[in-house]
Design a protein around this motif. Structure first.
Motif, PDB file in Angstrom:
ATOM      1  N   ASN A   1       0.844  -1.199   0.000  1.00 51.66           N
ATOM      2  CA  ASN A   1       0.000   0.000   0.000  1.00 51.66           C
ATOM      3  C   ASN A   1       0.881   1.251   0.000  1.00 51.66           C
ATOM      4  O   ASN A   1       0.998   1.938   1.013  1.00 51.66           O
ATOM      5  N   PRO A   2       1.527   1.567  -1.122  1.00 45.80           N
ATOM      6  CA  PRO A   2       2.511   2.643  -1.132  1.00 45.80           C
ATOM      7  C   PRO A   2       1.934   4.052  -0.984  1.00 45.80           C
ATOM      8  O   PRO A   2       2.608   4.940  -0.498  1.00 45.80           O
ATOM      9  N   LYS A   3       0.674   4.256  -1.402  1.00 46.76           N
ATOM     10  CA  LYS A   3       0.144   5.623  -1.414  1.00 46.76           C
ATOM     11  C   LYS A   3      -1.214   5.794  -0.743  1.00 46.76           C
ATOM     12  O   LYS A   3      -1.578   6.898  -0.343  1.00 46.76           O
ATOM     13  N   ILE A   4      -1.980   4.708  -0.627  1.00 45.67           N
ATOM     14  CA  ILE A   4      -3.334   4.805  -0.086  1.00 45.67           C
ATOM     15  C   ILE A   4      -3.477   3.906   1.137  1.00 45.67           C
ATOM     16  O   ILE A   4      -3.101   2.730   1.099  1.00 45.67           O
ATOM     17  N   CYS A   5      -4.027   4.469   2.228  1.00 44.17           N
ATOM     18  CA  CYS A   5      -4.267   3.669   3.433  1.00 44.17           C
ATOM     19  C   CYS A   5      -5.373   2.666   3.150  1.00 44.17           C
ATOM     20  O   CYS A   5      -6.463   3.051   2.683  1.00 44.17           O
ATOM     21  N   PRO A   6      -5.165   1.385   3.432  1.00 40.87           N
ATOM     22  CA  PRO A   6      -6.186   0.374   3.143  1.00 40.87           C
ATOM     23  C   PRO A   6      -7.383   0.433   4.089  1.00 40.87           C
ATOM     24  O   PRO A   6      -8.412  -0.184   3.829  1.00 40.87           O
ATOM     25  N   TYR A   7      -7.268   1.185   5.177  1.00 37.37           N
ATOM     26  CA  TYR A   7      -8.341   1.261   6.169  1.00 37.37           C
ATOM     27  C   TYR A   7      -9.288   2.431   5.910  1.00 37.37           C
ATOM     28  O   TYR A   7     -10.505   2.258   5.857  1.00 37.37           O
ATOM     29  N   CYS A   8      -8.719   3.638   5.764  1.00 38.73           N
ATOM     30  CA  CYS A   8      -9.566   4.821   5.586  1.00 38.73           C
ATOM     31  C   CYS A   8      -9.430   5.436   4.196  1.00 38.73           C
ATOM     32  O   CYS A   8     -10.075   6.446   3.904  1.00 38.73           O
ATOM     33  N   HIS A   9      -8.543   4.850   3.371  1.00 38.03           N
ATOM     34  CA  HIS A   9      -8.340   5.295   1.983  1.00 38.03           C
ATOM     35  C   HIS A   9      -7.808   6.719   1.876  1.00 38.03           C
ATOM     36  O   HIS A   9      -8.032   7.401   0.872  1.00 38.03           O
ATOM     37  N   SER A  10      -7.104   7.175   2.910  1.00 37.72           N
ATOM     38  CA  SER A  10      -6.450   8.481   2.865  1.00 37.72           C
ATOM     39  C   SER A  10      -5.059   8.329   2.259  1.00 37.72           C
ATOM     40  O   SER A  10      -4.508   7.228   2.199  1.00 37.72           O
ATOM     41  N   ALA A  11      -4.501   9.446   1.809  1.00 39.67           N
ATOM     42  CA  ALA A  11      -3.136   9.418   1.285  1.00 39.67           C
ATOM     43  C   ALA A  11      -2.174   9.058   2.411  1.00 39.67           C
ATOM     44  O   ALA A  11      -2.317   9.515   3.549  1.00 39.67           O
ATOM     45  N   ILE A  12      -1.186   8.225   2.089  1.00 36.97           N
ATOM     46  CA  ILE A  12      -0.273   7.725   3.112  1.00 36.97           C
ATOM     47  C   ILE A  12       1.145   7.715   2.559  1.00 36.97           C
ATOM     48  O   ILE A  12       1.355   7.585   1.350  1.00 36.97           O
ATOM     49  N   ALA A  13       2.116   7.895   3.451  1.00 33.26           N
ATOM     50  CA  ALA A  13       3.531   7.863   3.066  1.00 33.26           C
ATOM     51  C   ALA A  13       4.350   7.488   4.295  1.00 33.26           C
ATOM     52  O   ALA A  13       3.952   7.776   5.428  1.00 33.26           O
ATOM     53  N   PRO A  14       5.497   6.821   4.092  1.00 35.88           N
ATOM     54  CA  PRO A  14       6.320   6.420   5.235  1.00 35.88           C
ATOM     55  C   PRO A  14       6.817   7.612   6.042  1.00 35.88           C
ATOM     56  O   PRO A  14       6.996   7.516   7.251  1.00 35.88           O
ATOM     57  N   ARG A  15       7.057   8.737   5.380  1.00 35.67           N
ATOM     58  CA  ARG A  15       7.524   9.946   6.043  1.00 35.67           C
ATOM     59  C   ARG A  15       6.794  11.157   5.460  1.00 35.67           C
ATOM     60  O   ARG A  15       6.330  11.119   4.318  1.00 35.67           O
TER      61      ARG A  15
END
Length: 223
Positions: free
Chosen positions: A44-58
């Motif tokens: 899941n490099p860019k989208i949170c699988p739980y809330c579908h928000s944008a996500i990034a390691p940092r």
């Protein structure tokens, strides 16, 4: 070790406990800042699988944003201390007061306790925040081998002090404007008031934009 797996939509999520002493990023894990759930960076490099928000390691460009805001604070802290913060108009005469002259006036009027509060709130605290955040940012950038826990404690202190930063301008504006100069007709803000406000706001945003996980990244990557 038991590993629980689940399929959310078309995204496969692994709920595996993290290994202590190793960053989550090195274990292919990232945390969503919206729902606070962790997931695989690879899956899941860019989208949170739980809330579908944008996500990034940092946080993207975290260090650059912090340094830019700190540089702005450094620029404006000079006029904030050199120029008048208020002008008191009495009998068609303007009485300019800088932060430092206001502190001296308080001391001469026998209000040493208030003078100490103003000195700490308006001079020591902003300088402490700028120096501490700047040092931590440089330590991360140049990968200095410093104790990451102590750096995090120092950052937490800056963040805690930052919650009260808006009171700095309030204390200065009120106390400096009420010095014993007789009957005050009008009070006008000086250029230092605007500069000091910018210093307070930029240091607040500098602390907010800094990703503390970079502290551990710099130490881990240097090993």
């Amino acid at each position: 070790m038991n590993i629980a797996a689940q399929n959310i939509g078309s995204i496969y999520v692994m709920n595996e406990p993290l290994t202590p002493g190793i960053s989550a990023k090195q274990q292919d894990r990232q945390v969503c800042l919206v729902c606070n759930m962790d997931s695989s960076i690879t899956e899941n490099p860019k989208i949170c699988p739980y809330c579908h928000s944008a996500i990034a390691p940092r946080i993207k460009h975290s260090q650059q944003k912090t340094l830019a805001l700190l540089l702005t604070a450094i620029i404006f802290i000079i006029p904030a201390n050199l120029y008048p913060i208020t002008y008191l108009l009495k009998n068609s005469t303007l009485y300019p007061d800088t932060i430092f002259s206001g502190i001296l006036t308080l001391i001469r009027s026998g209000q040493e306790g208030i003078a100490v509060i103003v000195f700490v709130a308006s001079i020591l605290v902003p300088i402490f925040k700028i120096v501490t955040l700047g040092f931590i940012s440089l330590a991360v950038h140049f990968r200095w081998q410093l104790n990451p826990k102590r750096q995090f404690i120092a950052f937490s202190l800056v963040e805690w002090v930052g919650r009260w930063s808006i009171l700095d301008l309030f204390v200065i504006s009120i106390i400096v404007a009420t010095f014993d100069k007789g009957s005050v007709v009008s009070v006008y803000p000086g250029i230092a008031a605007t500069s000091f406000t910018i210093v307070v706001i930029t240091t607040l945003f500098a602390a907010e934009s800094f990703d503390t996980r970079l502290i551990w990244d710099s130490n881990n990557n240097a090993k």
